[in-house]
Enzyme design. Structure first.
Site, PDB file in Angstrom:
ATOM      1  N   SER A 106      -9.927   1.921   2.749  1.00  0.00           N
ATOM      2  CA  SER A 106      -8.811   2.787   1.679  1.00  0.00           C
ATOM      3  C   SER A 106      -7.806   1.707   1.157  1.00  0.00           C
ATOM      4  O   SER A 106      -7.191   2.063   0.364  1.00  0.00           O
ATOM      5  CB  SER A 106      -8.051   3.741   2.632  1.00  0.00           C
ATOM      6  N   LYS A 166       0.854  -1.459  -0.060  1.00  0.00           N
ATOM      7  CA  LYS A 166      -0.119  -0.173  -0.002  1.00  0.00           C
ATOM      8  C   LYS A 166       0.718   1.274   0.043  1.00  0.00           C
ATOM      9  O   LYS A 166       1.890   1.236   0.660  1.00  0.00           O
ATOM     10  CB  LYS A 166      -0.867   0.021   1.292  1.00  0.00           C
ATOM     11  N   SER A 220     -10.202  -0.509   7.055  1.00  0.00           N
ATOM     12  CA  SER A 220      -9.500  -0.295   5.617  1.00  0.00           C
ATOM     13  C   SER A 220      -8.742  -1.405   5.226  1.00  0.00           C
ATOM     14  O   SER A 220      -8.285  -1.431   3.679  1.00  0.00           O
ATOM     15  CB  SER A 220      -8.490   0.953   5.817  1.00  0.00           C
TER      16      SER A 220
END
Lengths: 476, 99
Positions: free
Chosen positions: A144, A69, A168
Protein backbone atom coordinates in the site's frame (compact mmCIF):
# COMPACT_ATOMS: atom_id res chain seq x y z
CA UNK A 1 26.84 18.46 -11.27
CA UNK A 2 23.98 15.98 -10.92
CA UNK A 3 20.58 17.27 -9.91
CA UNK A 4 20.31 17.41 -6.14
CA UNK A 5 16.97 15.59 -6.20
CA UNK A 6 18.60 12.47 -7.65
CA UNK A 7 21.05 12.10 -4.76
CA UNK A 8 20.85 10.09 -1.56
CA UNK A 9 20.58 11.61 1.92
CA UNK A 10 24.13 10.55 2.81
CA UNK A 11 25.53 12.13 -0.39
CA UNK A 12 23.64 15.37 0.32
CA UNK A 13 24.90 15.40 3.92
CA UNK A 14 28.41 15.12 2.55
CA UNK A 15 27.80 18.04 0.13
CA UNK A 16 26.42 20.21 2.93
CA UNK A 17 29.35 19.42 5.17
CA UNK A 18 32.22 19.60 2.69
CA UNK A 19 31.00 22.04 0.01
CA UNK A 20 28.72 24.16 2.16
CA UNK A 21 25.63 23.30 0.11
CA UNK A 22 22.69 25.39 1.32
CA UNK A 23 19.91 23.01 2.47
CA UNK A 24 17.18 25.27 1.07
CA UNK A 25 18.59 24.49 -2.40
CA UNK A 26 17.75 20.82 -1.81
CA UNK A 27 14.07 21.36 -1.05
CA UNK A 28 13.77 23.84 -3.94
CA UNK A 29 15.28 21.29 -6.28
CA UNK A 30 13.01 18.51 -5.00
CA UNK A 31 9.96 20.75 -5.30
CA UNK A 32 10.87 21.53 -8.92
CA UNK A 33 11.14 17.81 -9.61
CA UNK A 34 7.69 17.20 -8.08
CA UNK A 35 6.22 19.93 -10.32
CA UNK A 36 7.88 18.38 -13.36
CA UNK A 37 6.90 14.73 -12.92
CA UNK A 38 4.15 14.23 -10.36
CA UNK A 39 1.42 15.10 -12.85
CA UNK A 40 2.32 11.77 -14.46
CA UNK A 41 3.39 9.66 -11.45
CA UNK A 42 0.73 10.94 -8.99
CA UNK A 43 2.70 9.77 -5.97
CA UNK A 44 2.03 12.78 -3.76
CA UNK A 45 -1.40 13.75 -2.46
CA UNK A 46 -0.37 16.96 -0.69
CA UNK A 47 2.73 19.13 -0.66
CA UNK A 48 3.17 20.73 2.76
CA UNK A 49 4.77 24.05 1.87
CA UNK A 50 4.44 25.29 5.44
CA UNK A 51 6.88 22.58 6.48
CA UNK A 52 9.40 23.45 3.79
CA UNK A 53 11.95 24.75 6.16
CA UNK A 54 13.29 23.19 9.30
CA UNK A 55 15.62 25.50 11.12
CA UNK A 56 17.25 22.75 13.12
CA UNK A 57 20.67 22.62 11.52
CA UNK A 58 22.53 20.10 13.63
CA UNK A 59 20.40 16.95 13.32
CA UNK A 60 21.22 13.70 11.56
CA UNK A 61 18.80 14.53 8.74
CA UNK A 62 19.24 18.28 8.72
CA UNK A 63 17.88 19.77 5.48
CA UNK A 64 16.91 16.39 4.00
CA UNK A 65 13.44 16.21 2.38
CA UNK A 66 11.20 13.32 3.40
CA UNK A 67 7.76 12.28 2.21
CA UNK A 68 5.33 10.81 4.75
CA UNK A 69 2.72 8.16 3.97
CA UNK A 70 -0.75 9.63 4.43
CA UNK A 71 -1.66 7.31 7.32
CA UNK A 72 0.93 8.92 9.61
CA UNK A 73 -0.27 11.95 11.59
CA UNK A 74 1.44 15.29 11.05
CA UNK A 75 0.02 17.96 13.36
CA UNK A 76 -2.37 20.38 11.61
CA UNK A 77 -1.60 18.89 8.16
CA UNK A 78 -4.45 17.00 6.51
CA UNK A 79 -4.04 13.24 7.01
CA UNK A 80 -6.60 11.03 5.26
CA UNK A 81 -5.34 7.46 4.74
CA UNK A 82 -6.45 8.15 1.14
CA UNK A 83 -10.04 7.67 2.33
CA UNK A 84 -13.09 9.89 1.84
CA UNK A 85 -14.10 9.14 5.42
CA UNK A 86 -11.12 11.13 6.74
CA UNK A 87 -11.31 14.02 4.27
CA UNK A 88 -10.27 17.25 5.97
CA UNK A 89 -8.92 15.55 9.12
CA UNK A 90 -6.11 17.59 10.65
CA UNK A 91 -4.50 15.66 13.50
CA UNK A 92 -4.11 17.61 16.74
CA UNK A 93 -0.78 15.86 17.39
CA UNK A 94 2.32 14.53 15.65
CA UNK A 95 3.13 10.84 15.29
CA UNK A 96 6.25 9.95 17.31
CA UNK A 97 8.19 9.26 14.09
CA UNK A 98 7.25 12.73 12.81
CA UNK A 99 8.46 14.32 16.03
CA UNK A 100 11.74 12.41 15.77
CA UNK A 101 12.19 13.45 12.13
CA UNK A 102 11.62 17.11 12.94
CA UNK A 103 14.06 16.91 15.83
CA UNK A 104 16.61 15.39 13.43
CA UNK A 105 16.18 18.38 11.12
CA UNK A 106 14.35 16.61 8.27
CA UNK A 107 12.09 18.64 5.96
CA UNK A 108 8.60 17.10 5.74
CA UNK A 109 7.70 17.92 2.15
CA UNK A 110 4.29 16.29 2.00
CA UNK A 111 2.09 13.22 2.11
CA UNK A 112 2.29 10.17 -0.12
CA UNK A 113 -0.56 8.38 -1.86
CA UNK A 114 -1.49 4.90 -0.63
CA UNK A 115 -4.17 2.26 -0.81
CA UNK A 116 -7.16 3.35 1.27
CA UNK A 117 -6.32 2.59 4.93
CA UNK A 118 -3.35 0.59 3.54
CA UNK A 119 -5.76 -2.06 2.18
CA UNK A 120 -4.19 -3.09 -1.09
CA UNK A 121 -1.14 -4.10 -3.05
CA UNK A 122 -1.40 -1.69 -5.96
CA UNK A 123 -2.34 1.82 -4.78
CA UNK A 124 -5.52 1.49 -6.83
CA UNK A 125 -7.88 1.69 -3.84
CA UNK A 126 -6.85 5.29 -3.02
CA UNK A 127 -9.73 7.79 -3.09
CA UNK A 128 -7.35 10.05 -5.05
CA UNK A 129 -6.85 7.53 -7.85
CA UNK A 130 -3.86 5.29 -8.51
CA UNK A 131 -0.18 6.17 -8.38
CA UNK A 132 1.75 5.05 -11.49
CA UNK A 133 4.93 3.01 -11.56
CA UNK A 134 7.74 5.36 -12.69
CA UNK A 135 9.32 2.51 -14.71
CA UNK A 136 6.13 2.01 -16.75
CA UNK A 137 3.27 4.45 -16.23
CA UNK A 138 0.77 1.79 -17.34
CA UNK A 139 1.66 -0.36 -14.35
CA UNK A 140 0.97 -0.25 -10.63
CA UNK A 141 3.71 0.87 -8.21
CA UNK A 142 2.70 -1.76 -5.65
CA UNK A 143 1.04 -1.00 -2.35
CA UNK A 144 0.00 0.00 0.00
CA UNK A 145 2.96 2.43 0.34
CA UNK A 146 2.93 2.87 -3.46
CA UNK A 147 3.14 6.67 -3.34
CA UNK A 148 6.19 6.57 -1.06
CA UNK A 149 8.03 4.02 -3.22
CA UNK A 150 7.12 5.65 -6.55
CA UNK A 151 8.19 9.09 -5.27
CA UNK A 152 11.59 7.75 -4.17
CA UNK A 153 12.06 5.96 -7.51
CA UNK A 154 11.03 9.10 -9.46
CA UNK A 155 13.36 11.31 -7.38
CA UNK A 156 10.41 13.34 -6.08
CA UNK A 157 11.84 13.04 -2.60
CA UNK A 158 15.10 11.96 -1.02
CA UNK A 159 13.58 9.74 1.69
CA UNK A 160 10.13 8.40 2.46
CA UNK A 161 8.26 6.67 5.26
CA UNK A 162 5.88 3.82 4.62
CA UNK A 163 4.03 1.35 6.79
CA UNK A 164 4.03 -2.42 6.41
CA UNK A 165 1.26 -4.75 7.62
CA UNK A 166 1.67 -7.59 5.11
CA UNK A 167 4.33 -6.25 2.76
CA UNK A 168 3.20 -2.67 2.19
CA UNK A 169 6.76 -1.29 2.34
CA UNK A 170 8.69 -4.15 0.73
CA UNK A 171 6.34 -5.03 -2.15
CA UNK A 172 6.17 -1.46 -3.60
CA UNK A 173 9.91 -1.00 -2.96
CA UNK A 174 10.56 -4.15 -5.01
CA UNK A 175 8.23 -3.12 -7.83
CA UNK A 176 9.68 0.42 -7.99
CA UNK A 177 13.34 -0.64 -7.73
CA UNK A 178 14.14 1.02 -4.39
CA UNK A 179 15.04 -0.07 -0.86
CA UNK A 180 12.26 -0.73 1.69
CA UNK A 181 12.64 -2.01 5.23
CA UNK A 182 10.02 -3.38 7.60
CA UNK A 183 11.66 -3.22 11.02
CA UNK A 184 11.03 -5.74 13.81
CA UNK A 185 7.58 -5.33 15.35
CA UNK A 186 8.15 -2.99 18.29
CA UNK A 187 11.33 -1.37 16.92
CA UNK A 188 9.54 1.81 15.78
CA UNK A 189 6.71 3.51 17.68
CA UNK A 190 3.28 3.22 16.07
CA UNK A 191 1.92 6.24 17.98
CA UNK A 192 0.23 8.43 15.39
CA UNK A 193 0.09 5.72 12.73
CA UNK A 194 -3.59 5.29 11.93
CA UNK A 195 -4.12 1.63 12.81
CA UNK A 196 -4.87 -1.09 10.27
CA UNK A 197 -3.91 -4.32 12.10
CA UNK A 198 -2.29 -3.41 15.39
CA UNK A 199 -0.44 -6.70 15.90
CA UNK A 200 1.19 -6.48 12.44
CA UNK A 201 1.65 -2.77 11.56
CA UNK A 202 5.14 -1.29 11.56
CA UNK A 203 6.51 1.99 10.15
CA UNK A 204 9.74 1.86 8.13
CA UNK A 205 12.04 3.60 5.62
CA UNK A 206 11.79 3.64 1.82
CA UNK A 207 15.04 4.96 0.34
CA UNK A 208 17.36 5.04 -2.67
CA UNK A 209 20.02 2.86 -1.10
CA UNK A 210 20.82 0.71 1.93
CA UNK A 211 22.91 3.37 3.68
CA UNK A 212 19.96 5.79 3.69
CA UNK A 213 17.70 3.07 5.11
CA UNK A 214 20.17 2.52 7.98
CA UNK A 215 20.43 6.26 8.57
CA UNK A 216 16.65 6.76 8.62
CA UNK A 217 15.92 3.73 10.80
CA UNK A 218 18.43 5.06 13.33
CA UNK A 219 16.39 8.27 13.56
CA UNK A 220 12.89 6.77 13.89
CA UNK A 221 13.62 3.67 16.02
CA UNK A 222 13.35 3.46 19.78
CA UNK A 223 11.06 2.99 22.74
CA UNK A 224 8.11 5.34 23.15
CA UNK A 225 5.91 5.44 26.22
CA UNK A 226 2.98 6.38 23.95
CA UNK A 227 3.17 2.94 22.29
CA UNK A 228 3.24 0.17 24.87
CA UNK A 229 4.18 -2.38 22.17
CA UNK A 230 7.38 -0.49 21.36
CA UNK A 231 10.30 -2.30 22.91
CA UNK A 232 12.76 -0.75 25.32
CA UNK A 233 16.08 -2.02 24.01
CA UNK A 234 18.92 0.26 22.84
CA UNK A 235 19.01 1.42 19.21
CA UNK A 236 22.37 0.45 17.71
CA UNK A 237 24.23 2.71 15.30
CA UNK A 238 23.00 0.98 12.16
CA UNK A 239 25.52 2.77 9.94
CA UNK A 240 28.18 0.59 11.62
CA UNK A 241 26.58 -2.43 9.94
CA UNK A 242 27.34 -1.00 6.50
CA UNK A 243 30.23 -3.34 5.96
CA UNK A 244 30.93 -4.88 2.57
CA UNK A 245 31.66 -8.38 3.79
CA UNK A 246 29.52 -11.50 4.10
CA UNK A 247 32.30 -14.02 4.57
CA UNK A 248 31.02 -16.85 6.73
CA UNK A 249 27.49 -15.44 6.92
CA UNK A 250 25.00 -18.31 6.97
CA UNK A 251 22.26 -17.64 4.40
CA UNK A 252 19.14 -19.81 4.32
CA UNK A 253 17.14 -20.18 1.11
CA UNK A 254 13.66 -21.59 1.82
CA UNK A 255 12.52 -24.05 -0.82
CA UNK A 256 8.86 -23.06 -0.28
CA UNK A 257 9.55 -19.65 -1.87
CA UNK A 258 10.63 -21.05 -5.22
CA UNK A 259 7.35 -22.54 -6.27
CA UNK A 260 5.41 -23.14 -9.45
CA UNK A 261 3.77 -19.92 -10.56
CA UNK A 262 6.68 -17.65 -9.68
CA UNK A 263 7.75 -15.49 -12.63
CA UNK A 264 10.74 -16.99 -14.44
CA UNK A 265 12.72 -13.76 -14.57
CA UNK A 266 12.19 -13.16 -10.83
CA UNK A 267 13.29 -16.70 -10.07
CA UNK A 268 16.44 -16.28 -12.16
CA UNK A 269 17.36 -12.85 -10.78
CA UNK A 270 17.02 -14.00 -7.17
CA UNK A 271 19.00 -17.19 -7.76
CA UNK A 272 21.71 -15.15 -9.46
CA UNK A 273 21.79 -12.80 -6.47
CA UNK A 274 22.17 -15.73 -4.09
CA UNK A 275 25.02 -17.01 -6.29
CA UNK A 276 26.75 -13.65 -6.01
CA UNK A 277 26.55 -13.66 -2.20
CA UNK A 278 27.93 -17.18 -2.23
CA UNK A 279 30.85 -16.07 -4.40
CA UNK A 280 31.49 -13.31 -1.84
CA UNK A 281 31.89 -15.88 0.93
CA UNK A 282 28.38 -16.44 2.30
CA UNK A 283 27.54 -20.01 3.29
CA UNK A 284 24.30 -20.73 1.45
CA UNK A 285 22.05 -23.65 2.42
CA UNK A 286 18.55 -24.71 1.47
CA UNK A 287 16.13 -24.56 4.39
CA UNK A 288 12.44 -25.29 4.91
CA UNK A 289 9.69 -23.05 6.29
CA UNK A 290 6.95 -25.69 6.07
CA UNK A 291 3.94 -23.50 6.95
CA UNK A 292 4.64 -20.84 4.31
CA UNK A 293 1.67 -21.87 2.17
CA UNK A 294 -0.74 -21.08 5.03
CA UNK A 295 0.53 -17.57 5.68
CA UNK A 296 -1.76 -15.74 3.24
CA UNK A 297 -4.83 -17.48 4.68
CA UNK A 298 -3.86 -16.72 8.26
CA UNK A 299 -3.09 -13.12 7.34
CA UNK A 300 -6.42 -12.55 5.58
CA UNK A 301 -8.15 -13.54 8.80
CA UNK A 302 -5.94 -11.75 11.35
CA UNK A 303 -5.49 -8.57 9.26
CA UNK A 304 -9.15 -7.93 8.38
CA UNK A 305 -10.33 -9.00 11.86
CA UNK A 306 -8.12 -6.40 13.53
CA UNK A 307 -8.95 -3.87 10.82
CA UNK A 308 -12.71 -4.28 11.25
CA UNK A 309 -12.26 -3.55 14.93
CA UNK A 310 -9.86 -0.62 14.40
CA UNK A 311 -12.11 0.95 11.77
CA UNK A 312 -15.14 0.93 14.07
CA UNK A 313 -13.97 4.36 15.25
CA UNK A 314 -14.89 5.97 11.91
CA UNK A 315 -18.50 6.67 12.77
CA UNK A 316 -18.99 10.35 11.97
CA UNK A 317 -18.80 11.53 15.60
CA UNK A 318 -15.31 12.85 16.32
CA UNK A 319 -13.68 13.58 12.97
CA UNK A 320 -13.95 13.20 9.22
CA UNK A 321 -17.09 12.70 7.22
CA UNK A 322 -20.63 12.73 8.61
CA UNK A 323 -23.49 11.85 6.28
CA UNK A 324 -26.24 14.47 5.88
CA UNK A 325 -29.66 14.23 7.51
CA UNK A 326 -29.45 10.96 9.45
CA UNK A 327 -32.73 9.69 10.92
CA UNK A 328 -31.08 8.66 14.16
CA UNK A 329 -27.74 7.67 15.67
CA UNK A 330 -27.50 4.20 14.07
CA UNK A 331 -28.57 5.61 10.72
CA UNK A 332 -25.80 8.21 11.04
CA UNK A 333 -23.20 5.47 11.56
CA UNK A 334 -24.51 3.40 8.65
CA UNK A 335 -24.84 6.27 6.17
CA UNK A 336 -21.48 7.78 7.11
CA UNK A 337 -19.57 4.50 6.86
CA UNK A 338 -21.31 3.34 3.68
CA UNK A 339 -20.54 6.64 1.98
CA UNK A 340 -17.04 7.15 3.39
CA UNK A 341 -15.40 3.76 2.95
CA UNK A 342 -14.31 2.53 -0.47
CA UNK A 343 -14.87 -0.88 -1.98
CA UNK A 344 -11.81 -2.69 -0.57
CA UNK A 345 -12.23 -1.18 2.91
CA UNK A 346 -15.82 -2.48 2.99
CA UNK A 347 -14.67 -5.89 1.78
CA UNK A 348 -12.10 -6.18 4.57
CA UNK A 349 -14.50 -4.90 7.22
CA UNK A 350 -17.03 -7.53 6.12
CA UNK A 351 -14.43 -10.31 6.07
CA UNK A 352 -13.05 -9.33 9.47
CA UNK A 353 -16.46 -8.90 11.08
CA UNK A 354 -17.49 -12.30 9.73
CA UNK A 355 -14.37 -14.01 11.10
CA UNK A 356 -14.94 -12.49 14.54
CA UNK A 357 -18.70 -13.04 14.72
CA UNK A 358 -20.42 -15.53 16.98
CA UNK A 359 -20.02 -19.10 15.79
CA UNK A 360 -17.08 -18.35 13.51
CA UNK A 361 -14.43 -17.05 15.90
CA UNK A 362 -12.89 -20.46 16.71
CA UNK A 363 -12.91 -21.67 13.12
CA UNK A 364 -11.28 -18.53 11.76
CA UNK A 365 -9.62 -16.08 14.13
CA UNK A 366 -8.42 -18.57 16.72
CA UNK A 367 -7.32 -21.03 14.04
CA UNK A 368 -5.36 -18.27 12.27
CA UNK A 369 -3.63 -17.31 15.51
CA UNK A 370 -2.55 -20.92 16.00
CA UNK A 371 -1.18 -21.04 12.45
CA UNK A 372 0.65 -17.84 13.31
CA UNK A 373 2.39 -19.73 16.11
CA UNK A 374 3.44 -22.41 13.61
CA UNK A 375 4.84 -19.81 11.19
CA UNK A 376 6.75 -18.13 14.00
CA UNK A 377 8.18 -21.49 15.07
CA UNK A 378 9.26 -22.18 11.47
CA UNK A 379 11.41 -19.03 11.56
CA UNK A 380 12.72 -19.70 15.07
CA UNK A 381 13.99 -23.10 14.08
CA UNK A 382 15.40 -21.80 10.76
CA UNK A 383 17.38 -19.08 12.54
CA UNK A 384 19.14 -21.72 14.64
CA UNK A 385 21.00 -22.70 11.48
CA UNK A 386 21.26 -19.41 9.58
CA UNK A 387 21.90 -15.71 10.14
CA UNK A 388 19.52 -14.48 7.48
CA UNK A 389 17.02 -15.82 4.97
CA UNK A 390 16.86 -14.75 1.35
CA UNK A 391 13.78 -14.94 -0.89
CA UNK A 392 12.15 -13.05 -3.76
CA UNK A 393 10.10 -10.09 -2.46
CA UNK A 394 7.27 -10.64 -4.91
CA UNK A 395 6.23 -13.51 -7.21
CA UNK A 396 6.28 -11.23 -10.29
CA UNK A 397 7.32 -7.73 -11.41
CA UNK A 398 4.73 -4.90 -11.42
CA UNK A 399 1.41 -5.83 -13.01
CA UNK A 400 -0.77 -3.58 -15.18
CA UNK A 401 -3.16 -1.03 -13.71
CA UNK A 402 -6.61 -2.64 -13.58
CA UNK A 403 -5.29 -6.18 -14.07
CA UNK A 404 -6.33 -7.50 -10.66
CA UNK A 405 -8.95 -5.02 -9.44
CA UNK A 406 -11.87 -7.40 -10.06
CA UNK A 407 -10.16 -10.39 -8.50
CA UNK A 408 -9.36 -9.61 -4.85
CA UNK A 409 -7.98 -13.09 -4.17
CA UNK A 410 -5.34 -12.82 -6.89
CA UNK A 411 -4.46 -9.35 -5.56
CA UNK A 412 -4.07 -10.82 -2.05
CA UNK A 413 -1.74 -13.53 -3.37
CA UNK A 414 0.73 -10.90 -4.62
CA UNK A 415 1.81 -10.54 -0.95
CA UNK A 416 2.58 -14.24 -0.59
CA UNK A 417 6.31 -13.76 0.16
CA UNK A 418 6.07 -10.69 2.39
CA UNK A 419 3.26 -11.71 4.77
CA UNK A 420 5.17 -14.30 6.85
CA UNK A 421 7.56 -11.65 8.28
CA UNK A 422 4.62 -9.65 9.65
CA UNK A 423 2.97 -12.69 11.21
CA UNK A 424 6.29 -13.61 12.89
CA UNK A 425 7.18 -9.98 13.74
CA UNK A 426 10.66 -10.27 12.23
CA UNK A 427 12.52 -7.59 10.23
CA UNK A 428 12.83 -7.81 6.44
CA UNK A 429 14.19 -5.61 3.67
CA UNK A 430 13.66 -5.48 -0.09
CA UNK A 431 16.52 -4.32 -2.28
CA UNK A 432 16.83 -4.17 -6.09
CA UNK A 433 18.37 -7.33 -7.58
CA UNK A 434 17.69 -7.08 -11.29
CA UNK A 435 15.36 -6.05 -14.08
CA UNK A 436 12.98 -7.99 -16.32
CA UNK A 437 13.38 -7.91 -20.10
CA UNK A 438 10.69 -5.21 -20.13
CA UNK A 439 12.85 -3.09 -17.84
CA UNK A 440 10.80 -3.66 -14.67
CA UNK A 441 12.61 -3.85 -11.31
CA UNK A 442 12.91 -7.11 -9.35
CA UNK A 443 13.33 -7.19 -5.57
CA UNK A 444 15.35 -9.41 -3.23
CA UNK A 445 14.05 -9.94 0.29
CA UNK A 446 16.39 -10.49 3.27
CA UNK A 447 14.92 -11.53 6.62
CA UNK A 448 16.57 -11.88 10.03
CA UNK A 449 15.85 -12.62 13.69
CA UNK A 450 13.86 -10.11 15.79
CA UNK A 451 15.92 -6.95 16.42
CA UNK A 452 18.71 -8.11 14.14
CA UNK A 453 18.35 -5.38 11.52
CA UNK A 454 22.15 -5.20 11.61
CA UNK A 455 22.61 -8.53 9.81
CA UNK A 456 20.05 -7.43 7.22
CA UNK A 457 21.93 -4.18 6.60
CA UNK A 458 25.25 -5.98 6.29
CA UNK A 459 23.97 -8.53 3.78
CA UNK A 460 21.99 -5.91 1.84
CA UNK A 461 24.88 -3.44 1.75
CA UNK A 462 27.33 -6.08 0.56
CA UNK A 463 25.02 -7.13 -2.27
CA UNK A 464 24.21 -3.54 -3.24
CA UNK A 465 27.83 -2.40 -3.26
CA UNK A 466 28.73 -5.37 -5.48
CA UNK A 467 26.04 -4.53 -8.07
CA UNK A 468 24.77 -1.53 -10.04
CA UNK A 469 20.97 -2.08 -9.91
CA UNK A 470 20.35 0.64 -7.32
CA UNK A 471 21.98 3.21 -9.60
CA UNK A 472 19.58 2.74 -12.49
CA UNK A 473 16.86 5.40 -12.78
CA UNK A 474 13.55 5.38 -14.66
CA UNK A 475 13.16 7.75 -17.61
CA UNK A 476 10.47 10.30 -16.93
CA UNK B 1 -15.60 -24.45 7.52
CA UNK B 2 -18.89 -22.78 6.79
CA UNK B 3 -19.44 -20.72 3.70
CA UNK B 4 -21.03 -17.37 3.10
CA UNK B 5 -24.14 -16.34 1.15
CA UNK B 6 -26.06 -13.13 0.58
CA UNK B 7 -28.09 -13.45 3.78
CA UNK B 8 -24.94 -13.85 5.86
CA UNK B 9 -23.22 -10.92 4.14
CA UNK B 10 -26.28 -8.77 4.82
CA UNK B 11 -26.21 -9.75 8.50
CA UNK B 12 -22.47 -9.09 8.78
CA UNK B 13 -22.89 -5.72 7.05
CA UNK B 14 -25.49 -4.80 9.65
CA UNK B 15 -23.10 -5.78 12.47
CA UNK B 16 -20.41 -3.57 10.89
CA UNK B 17 -22.88 -0.70 10.38
CA UNK B 18 -22.65 -0.79 6.59
CA UNK B 19 -25.52 -0.78 4.12
CA UNK B 20 -24.90 -2.47 0.80
CA UNK B 21 -26.64 -2.03 -2.54
CA UNK B 22 -27.96 -5.16 -4.27
CA UNK B 23 -25.02 -4.96 -6.65
CA UNK B 24 -22.52 -4.75 -3.78
CA UNK B 25 -24.25 -7.61 -1.98
CA UNK B 26 -23.98 -9.76 -5.08
CA UNK B 27 -20.29 -8.95 -5.65
CA UNK B 28 -19.19 -9.27 -2.03
CA UNK B 29 -21.01 -12.58 -1.57
CA UNK B 30 -19.19 -14.25 -4.42
CA UNK B 31 -15.82 -12.61 -3.67
CA UNK B 32 -15.97 -13.44 0.05
CA UNK B 33 -17.02 -17.00 -0.76
CA UNK B 34 -13.94 -17.36 -2.99
CA UNK B 35 -11.66 -15.87 -0.32
CA UNK B 36 -13.12 -18.08 2.43
CA UNK B 37 -12.78 -21.15 0.26
CA UNK B 38 -9.08 -20.32 -0.23
CA UNK B 39 -8.69 -19.67 3.50
CA UNK B 40 -10.27 -23.05 4.32
CA UNK B 41 -6.94 -24.69 3.48
CA UNK B 42 -6.02 -23.88 7.09
CA UNK B 43 -8.07 -26.96 8.00
CA UNK B 44 -5.19 -29.08 6.69
CA UNK B 45 -2.97 -28.02 9.59
CA UNK B 46 -3.30 -29.87 12.86
CA UNK B 47 -3.38 -27.19 15.54
CA UNK B 48 -4.50 -29.34 18.44
CA UNK B 49 -2.54 -28.18 21.51
CA UNK B 50 -0.93 -25.26 19.62
CA UNK B 51 -1.21 -22.05 21.63
CA UNK B 52 -2.54 -19.02 19.72
CA UNK B 53 -0.21 -16.08 18.96
CA UNK B 54 -1.98 -12.78 19.49
CA UNK B 55 1.26 -10.84 19.51
CA UNK B 56 4.45 -11.47 17.58
CA UNK B 57 6.97 -10.80 20.32
CA UNK B 58 7.39 -12.96 23.36
CA UNK B 59 9.03 -10.03 25.18
CA UNK B 60 5.69 -8.28 25.64
CA UNK B 61 4.57 -7.71 29.19
CA UNK B 62 2.00 -5.55 30.87
CA UNK B 63 3.09 -1.94 30.86
CA UNK B 64 2.33 0.16 33.90
CA UNK B 65 3.01 3.76 34.69
CA UNK B 66 2.77 6.02 37.71
CA UNK B 67 -0.58 7.78 37.83
CA UNK B 68 0.51 11.41 37.65
CA UNK B 69 -1.20 14.42 36.13
CA UNK B 70 0.23 15.44 32.77
CA UNK B 71 -0.88 17.95 30.18
CA UNK B 72 -3.23 16.39 27.62
CA UNK B 73 -5.22 17.47 24.60
CA UNK B 74 -7.43 20.44 25.45
CA UNK B 75 -11.12 20.42 24.61
CA UNK B 76 -10.81 22.90 21.72
CA UNK B 77 -8.15 20.81 19.99
CA UNK B 78 -10.06 17.61 20.62
CA UNK B 79 -13.18 19.13 19.08
CA UNK B 80 -11.44 20.85 16.19
CA UNK B 81 -12.24 18.04 13.74
CA UNK B 82 -15.79 17.34 14.94
CA UNK B 83 -18.39 17.38 12.14
CA UNK B 84 -20.80 18.95 14.68
CA UNK B 85 -20.18 20.31 18.15
CA UNK B 86 -21.87 22.38 20.82
CA UNK B 87 -20.01 24.08 23.63
CA UNK B 88 -17.42 21.51 24.69
CA UNK B 89 -19.31 18.47 23.36
CA UNK B 90 -19.49 16.35 20.24
CA UNK B 91 -23.01 16.76 18.91
CA UNK B 92 -24.90 13.69 17.63
CA UNK B 93 -28.52 12.94 16.68
CA UNK B 94 -30.85 12.51 19.62
CA UNK B 95 -30.58 9.07 21.24
CA UNK B 96 -32.95 9.42 24.19
CA UNK B 97 -36.70 9.55 23.59
CA UNK B 98 -38.48 12.77 24.49
CA UNK B 99 -38.35 16.43 23.53
Amino acid sequence: MENLYSLTAHALKELMKKDGLNPSKISEDVFGRIEAVDGRVKAIVRVNKSKFSNTKSSGKLSGIPILIKDNICVKDEETTCASKILEGFRPPYDATVVKKLEEAGAVLIGKANMDEFAFGSSCETSCYGPTKNPWDLGRIPGGSSGGSAAAVAADETILALGSDTGGSIRQPAALCGVVGLKPTYGRVSRYGLIAFASSLDQIGPITKDVEDAALLLGVIAGHDEMDSTSVDIPVPDYTKSLVKDVKGMRVGVPKEYFIKGIDKEVDEAVKKAIGLLKSLGAKVAEISLPHTEYAVSAYYIVGPAEASSNLARFDGVQYGLRADRPEDMIDMYVKTRSKGFGDEAKRRILLGTYCLSTGYYDAYYLKAQKIRTRIKEDFESAFKACDCIITPTTPSPAFKIGEKTNDPLSMYLSDIFTIPANLAGIPAISIPCGFSKDGLPIGLQILAKPFDEETIFRAAYTFEQSTEYHKRKPEL
Amino acid sequence: MKTIDKAVVKHVAHLARLSLSDKELEAYSSQLAAILSYISKLKEVDTENVPPTSHALSTLKNVFRIDVLKPSLNADDALANAPQKEESFFKVPQVIEGK
